[in-house]
Design a protein around this motif. Structure first.
Motif, PDB file in Angstrom:
ATOM      1  N   LYS A  15       0.811  -1.256  -0.111  1.00 54.11           N
ATOM      2  CA  LYS A  15      -0.016   0.120  -0.051  1.00 54.11           C
ATOM      3  C   LYS A  15       0.798   1.204   0.015  1.00 54.11           C
ATOM      4  O   LYS A  15       1.977   1.404   0.653  1.00 54.11           O
ATOM      5  N   GLY A  16       0.354   2.244  -0.823  1.00 57.02           N
ATOM      6  CA  GLY A  16       1.257   3.513  -0.901  1.00 57.02           C
ATOM      7  C   GLY A  16       0.130   4.625  -1.158  1.00 57.02           C
ATOM      8  O   GLY A  16      -0.829   4.371  -0.974  1.00 57.02           O
ATOM      9  N   LEU A  17       0.877   5.737  -1.641  1.00 56.57           N
ATOM     10  CA  LEU A  17       0.103   7.119  -1.835  1.00 56.57           C
ATOM     11  C   LEU A  17      -0.592   6.931  -3.230  1.00 56.57           C
ATOM     12  O   LEU A  17      -1.348   7.868  -3.624  1.00 56.57           O
ATOM     13  N   GLU A  18       0.294   6.462  -4.065  1.00 59.57           N
ATOM     14  CA  GLU A  18       0.056   6.480  -5.632  1.00 59.57           C
ATOM     15  C   GLU A  18      -1.193   5.384  -6.189  1.00 59.57           C
ATOM     16  O   GLU A  18      -1.294   4.187  -5.464  1.00 59.57           O
ATOM     17  N   ASP A  19      -1.839   5.471  -6.816  1.00 60.42           N
ATOM     18  CA  ASP A  19      -2.734   4.672  -7.746  1.00 60.42           C
ATOM     19  C   ASP A  19      -2.157   3.530  -8.028  1.00 60.42           C
ATOM     20  O   ASP A  19      -2.777   2.197  -7.778  1.00 60.42           O
ATOM     21  N   SER A  20      -0.952   3.585  -8.706  1.00 59.40           N
ATOM     22  CA  SER A  20      -0.450   2.281  -9.304  1.00 59.40           C
ATOM     23  C   SER A  20       0.840   1.863  -8.198  1.00 59.40           C
ATOM     24  O   SER A  20       1.476   2.716  -7.499  1.00 59.40           O
ATOM     25  N   VAL A  21       1.078   0.507  -8.137  1.00 62.15           N
ATOM     26  CA  VAL A  21       2.154  -0.228  -7.444  1.00 62.15           C
ATOM     27  C   VAL A  21       3.420   0.111  -8.049  1.00 62.15           C
ATOM     28  O   VAL A  21       3.427  -0.434  -9.506  1.00 62.15           O
ATOM     29  N   HIS A  22       4.414   0.315  -7.440  1.00 61.99           N
ATOM     30  CA  HIS A  22       5.939   0.399  -8.218  1.00 61.99           C
ATOM     31  C   HIS A  22       5.952  -0.947  -8.957  1.00 61.99           C
ATOM     32  O   HIS A  22       5.804  -1.983  -8.252  1.00 61.99           O
ATOM     33  N   TRP A  23       6.714  -1.021  -9.957  1.00 60.37           N
ATOM     34  CA  TRP A  23       6.819  -2.281 -10.744  1.00 60.37           C
ATOM     35  C   TRP A  23       7.715  -3.323 -10.098  1.00 60.37           C
ATOM     36  O   TRP A  23       7.595  -4.557 -10.665  1.00 60.37           O
ATOM     37  N   ARG A  24       8.696  -2.785  -9.275  1.00 58.97           N
ATOM     38  CA  ARG A  24       9.458  -4.102  -8.521  1.00 58.97           C
ATOM     39  C   ARG A  24       8.603  -4.751  -7.662  1.00 58.97           C
ATOM     40  O   ARG A  24       8.813  -6.142  -7.820  1.00 58.97           O
ATOM     41  N   PHE A  25       7.550  -4.352  -7.142  1.00 62.06           N
ATOM     42  CA  PHE A  25       6.747  -5.380  -6.517  1.00 62.06           C
ATOM     43  C   PHE A  25       6.094  -6.473  -7.619  1.00 62.06           C
ATOM     44  O   PHE A  25       5.512  -7.661  -6.994  1.00 62.06           O
ATOM     45  N   ILE A  26       5.476  -5.908  -8.601  1.00 58.87           N
ATOM     46  CA  ILE A  26       4.814  -6.663  -9.518  1.00 58.87           C
ATOM     47  C   ILE A  26       5.682  -7.634 -10.160  1.00 58.87           C
ATOM     48  O   ILE A  26       5.312  -8.735 -10.337  1.00 58.87           O
ATOM     49  N   GLU A  27       7.178  -7.311 -10.400  1.00 60.68           N
ATOM     50  CA  GLU A  27       7.831  -8.191 -10.995  1.00 60.68           C
ATOM     51  C   GLU A  27       8.157  -9.442  -9.801  1.00 60.68           C
ATOM     52  O   GLU A  27       8.534 -10.357 -10.320  1.00 60.68           O
ATOM     53  N   GLU A  28       8.244  -9.159  -8.592  1.00 56.95           N
ATOM     54  CA  GLU A  28       8.814  -9.901  -7.819  1.00 56.95           C
ATOM     55  C   GLU A  28       7.482 -11.242  -7.603  1.00 56.95           C
ATOM     56  O   GLU A  28       8.066 -12.184  -7.556  1.00 56.95           O
ATOM     57  N   GLN A  29       6.339 -10.680  -7.778  1.00 57.24           N
ATOM     58  CA  GLN A  29       5.525 -11.748  -7.634  1.00 57.24           C
ATOM     59  C   GLN A  29       5.471 -12.892  -8.900  1.00 57.24           C
ATOM     60  O   GLN A  29       4.957 -13.875  -8.485  1.00 57.24           O
ATOM     61  N   GLN A  30       6.188 -12.427  -9.940  1.00 55.25           N
ATOM     62  CA  GLN A  30       6.341 -13.481 -11.117  1.00 55.25           C
ATOM     63  C   GLN A  30       7.567 -14.259 -10.953  1.00 55.25           C
ATOM     64  O   GLN A  30       7.637 -14.997 -11.699  1.00 55.25           O
ATOM     65  N   ARG A  31       8.406 -13.844 -10.033  1.00 54.99           N
ATOM     66  CA  ARG A  31       9.926 -14.438 -10.045  1.00 54.99           C
ATOM     67  C   ARG A  31       9.524 -15.801  -9.247  1.00 54.99           C
ATOM     68  O   ARG A  31       8.907 -16.042  -8.272  1.00 54.99           O
ATOM     69  N   LYS A  32      10.173 -16.922  -9.704  1.00 50.21           N
ATOM     70  CA  LYS A  32      10.291 -18.172  -9.039  1.00 50.21           C
ATOM     71  C   LYS A  32      11.502 -18.697  -8.435  1.00 50.21           C
ATOM     72  O   LYS A  32      12.347 -18.646  -9.328  1.00 50.21           O
ATOM     73  N   PRO A  33      11.727 -18.710  -7.103  1.00 52.12           N
ATOM     74  CA  PRO A  33      13.072 -19.103  -6.638  1.00 52.12           C
ATOM     75  C   PRO A  33      13.537 -20.381  -7.166  1.00 52.12           C
ATOM     76  O   PRO A  33      12.727 -20.981  -7.421  1.00 52.12           O
ATOM     77  N   PRO A  34      14.959 -20.364  -7.391  1.00 45.88           N
ATOM     78  CA  PRO A  34      15.435 -21.912  -7.767  1.00 45.88           C
ATOM     79  C   PRO A  34      15.292 -22.841  -6.556  1.00 45.88           C
ATOM     80  O   PRO A  34      15.096 -22.349  -5.582  1.00 45.88           O
ATOM     81  N   PRO A  35      15.484 -23.963  -7.005  1.00 46.70           N
ATOM     82  CA  PRO A  35      15.258 -25.143  -5.786  1.00 46.70           C
ATOM     83  C   PRO A  35      16.335 -24.967  -4.997  1.00 46.70           C
ATOM     84  O   PRO A  35      17.553 -24.501  -4.976  1.00 46.70           O
ATOM     85  N   THR A  36      16.064 -25.374  -3.879  1.00 44.27           N
ATOM     86  CA  THR A  36      16.957 -25.593  -2.788  1.00 44.27           C
ATOM     87  C   THR A  36      17.484 -26.984  -2.919  1.00 44.27           C
ATOM     88  O   THR A  36      16.865 -27.736  -3.044  1.00 44.27           O
ATOM     89  N   PHE A  37      18.822 -26.952  -2.691  1.00 45.34           N
ATOM     90  CA  PHE A  37      19.471 -28.439  -2.935  1.00 45.34           C
ATOM     91  C   PHE A  37      20.647 -28.868  -1.688  1.00 45.34           C
ATOM     92  O   PHE A  37      21.043 -27.584  -1.047  1.00 45.34           O
ATOM     93  N   LEU A  38      21.177 -29.938  -1.535  1.00 44.60           N
ATOM     94  CA  LEU A  38      22.158 -30.112  -0.728  1.00 44.60           C
ATOM     95  C   LEU A  38      23.099 -30.941  -1.717  1.00 44.60           C
ATOM     96  O   LEU A  38      22.684 -31.879  -2.258  1.00 44.60           O
ATOM     97  N   ALA A  39      24.388 -30.551  -1.564  1.00 46.76           N
ATOM     98  CA  ALA A  39      25.591 -31.249  -2.282  1.00 46.76           C
ATOM     99  C   ALA A  39      26.456 -31.732  -1.301  1.00 46.76           C
ATOM    100  O   ALA A  39      27.002 -31.322  -0.377  1.00 46.76           O
ATOM    101  N   VAL A  40      27.129 -32.887  -1.855  1.00 44.77           N
ATOM    102  CA  VAL A  40      27.995 -33.671  -1.068  1.00 44.77           C
ATOM    103  C   VAL A  40      29.152 -33.793  -2.168  1.00 44.77           C
ATOM    104  O   VAL A  40      28.945 -34.390  -3.357  1.00 44.77           O
ATOM    105  N   ILE A  41      30.165 -33.238  -1.967  1.00 49.40           N
ATOM    106  CA  ILE A  41      31.342 -33.005  -2.974  1.00 49.40           C
ATOM    107  C   ILE A  41      32.655 -33.835  -2.303  1.00 49.40           C
ATOM    108  O   ILE A  41      33.429 -33.266  -1.629  1.00 49.40           O
ATOM    109  N   PRO A  42      32.817 -35.069  -2.712  1.00 51.59           N
ATOM    110  CA  PRO A  42      34.127 -35.866  -2.414  1.00 51.59           C
ATOM    111  C   PRO A  42      35.396 -34.787  -2.855  1.00 51.59           C
ATOM    112  O   PRO A  42      35.305 -34.622  -3.963  1.00 51.59           O
ATOM    113  N   GLY A  43      36.303 -34.662  -2.115  1.00 54.21           N
ATOM    114  CA  GLY A  43      37.430 -33.904  -2.539  1.00 54.21           C
ATOM    115  C   GLY A  43      37.542 -32.382  -2.891  1.00 54.21           C
ATOM    116  O   GLY A  43      38.225 -31.846  -3.411  1.00 54.21           O
TER     117      GLY A  43
END
Length: 373
Positions: A51-79
């Protein structure tokens, strides 16, 4: 023996964009034992518009809703090996693992390790070492969300390790404070540094969770469980202004006038960096309203009660919506106000991270009214 020594002294001969790429190409078997995607069932994300004072929401908030985080993973690296002050991770075939060695603001090919003529002397260990390094570990937000949840991943997956490699020197104090609370002793920690170069029988490396600035919801539950005191200021309703008076950058230039206005609404000024993590958690859990410029102190929103009102100030040249994401995860009532100055064009991000902020006083009064203060 000579070839192995030569390999270890030389900087990496290239890189893998992802640890998954390394696991797919390795000759180690079974491959699934060395790379595991982890899903804790947060489900699809839902966001309430800011919520803000302007009619439209700043584009960064809209963009973030469309982004999908990469998968979380666990790696075991011998050596596997770890190098340098930021703890870059090197695969056994002497290639950098980029997704475990990120550095802000540089391209992969410009990573400092590729500019080395030779690597420092090697410390070799015959045991399993966990790696929780992150290039911004000295910042409170990044420590709390990009480092500590990875320790939780190791525990949930029942991974045994003897030592942990960290960007750690005991300062800022929140590093030692939080590790102690999580049962990690000082003698378990291997701090990395500029001349650091370690090889272990096995490196166990949990990935950064989500991506920085967009944490999975389970991380908020983890931090609340471990750091939110049982006595949460019951019955209290604090109104807090988080000052950046001690910060060298991203300061509110007319802060004295801001504090004068906010004091008339019952706000008190606080400096979270002078408190322990437990003290910050207790204070924020008692708040009904919080006002702050974008900065690390807002990490403590994770400890707030549902419905707490939040107002965040931004520079026109740096709108980072991570605390709006966090506010959604813990059900806060989020507002924002962009400071004075020329605004870049829509979908242009100058990313001037350290820009100072000047708040329009009439707009501040207007949004406080909108918040019901």
């Amino acid at each position: 023996m000579f070839n192995q020594f030569k390999l270890i002294k030389q900087p990496p001969a290239g890189f893998y964009l992802s640890t998954e790429d390394w696991a797919a190409q390795t000759n180690l078997k079974p491959k699934e034992a060395y790379y595991k995607i982890i899903d804790y069932g947060d489900g699809p994300e839902t966001f309430t518009s800011p919520k803000g004072l302007e009619d439209s929401v700043h584009w960064r908030f809209i963009e973030e809703q469309q982004r999908k985080p990469p998968p979380t993973f666990l790696a075991v690296i011998p050596g596997g090996r770890v190098w340098g002050a930021n703890g870059a991770v090197i695969a056994p075939d002497n290639k950098l693992l980029w997704d475990l060695s990120l550095q802000y603001g540089i391209a992969i090919e410009d990573h400092p390790i590729f500019k080395m003529k030779s690597l420092p002397p090697l410390q070799e260990r015959k045991d399993t070492v966990a790696v929780l390094t992150f290039c911004a570990s000295h910042y409170y937000y990044h420590w709390m969300f990009d480092v500590l949840p990875r320790l939780e991943l190791l525990r949930r997956e029942d991974i045994a390790f003897r030592k942990i490699v960290l960007n750690y020197n005991g300062f800022p104090p929140f590093q030692k404070d939080t590790l102690s609370s999580l049962g990690i002793s000082q003698d378990q920690i291997i701090p990395c540094h500029r001349h650091f170069h370690l090889k272990a029988k096995k490196l166990v490396v949990p990935s950064p969770v989500g991506y920085t600035g967009h944490m999975p919801k389970w991380t908020t539950a983890f931090l609340r469980k471990h750091f939110l005191p049982q006595e949460r200021g019951k019955g209290r309703s604090e109104r807090l202004y988080i000052s950046r008076a001690y910060a060298k950058t991203r300061r509110v230039l007319n802060e004295d006038r801001i504090i004068n206005i906010l004091s008339k609404y019952g706000f008190k000024t606080v400096l979270p960096e002078l408190m322990t993590v437990a003290e910050q958690a207790r204070l924020f859990s008692s708040a009904e309203a919080i006002v702050s410029a974008h900065g690390g102190g807002l990490t403590n929103l994770v400890f707030c009660r549902a419905g707490t009102k939040v107002l965040e100030f931004f520079s026109p040249n740096y709108v980072n919506v991570l605390y709006w994401v966090l506010s959604n995860h813990v059900n806060l009532d989020y507002y924002y106000l962009i400071g004075e100055g020329e605004r870049p064009a829509e979908y242009v991000d100058p990313h001037l991270v350290w820009d100072n902020i000047t708040v329009n006083l009439d707009q501040l009064t207007g949004i406080l009214k909108k918040m019901g203060m």
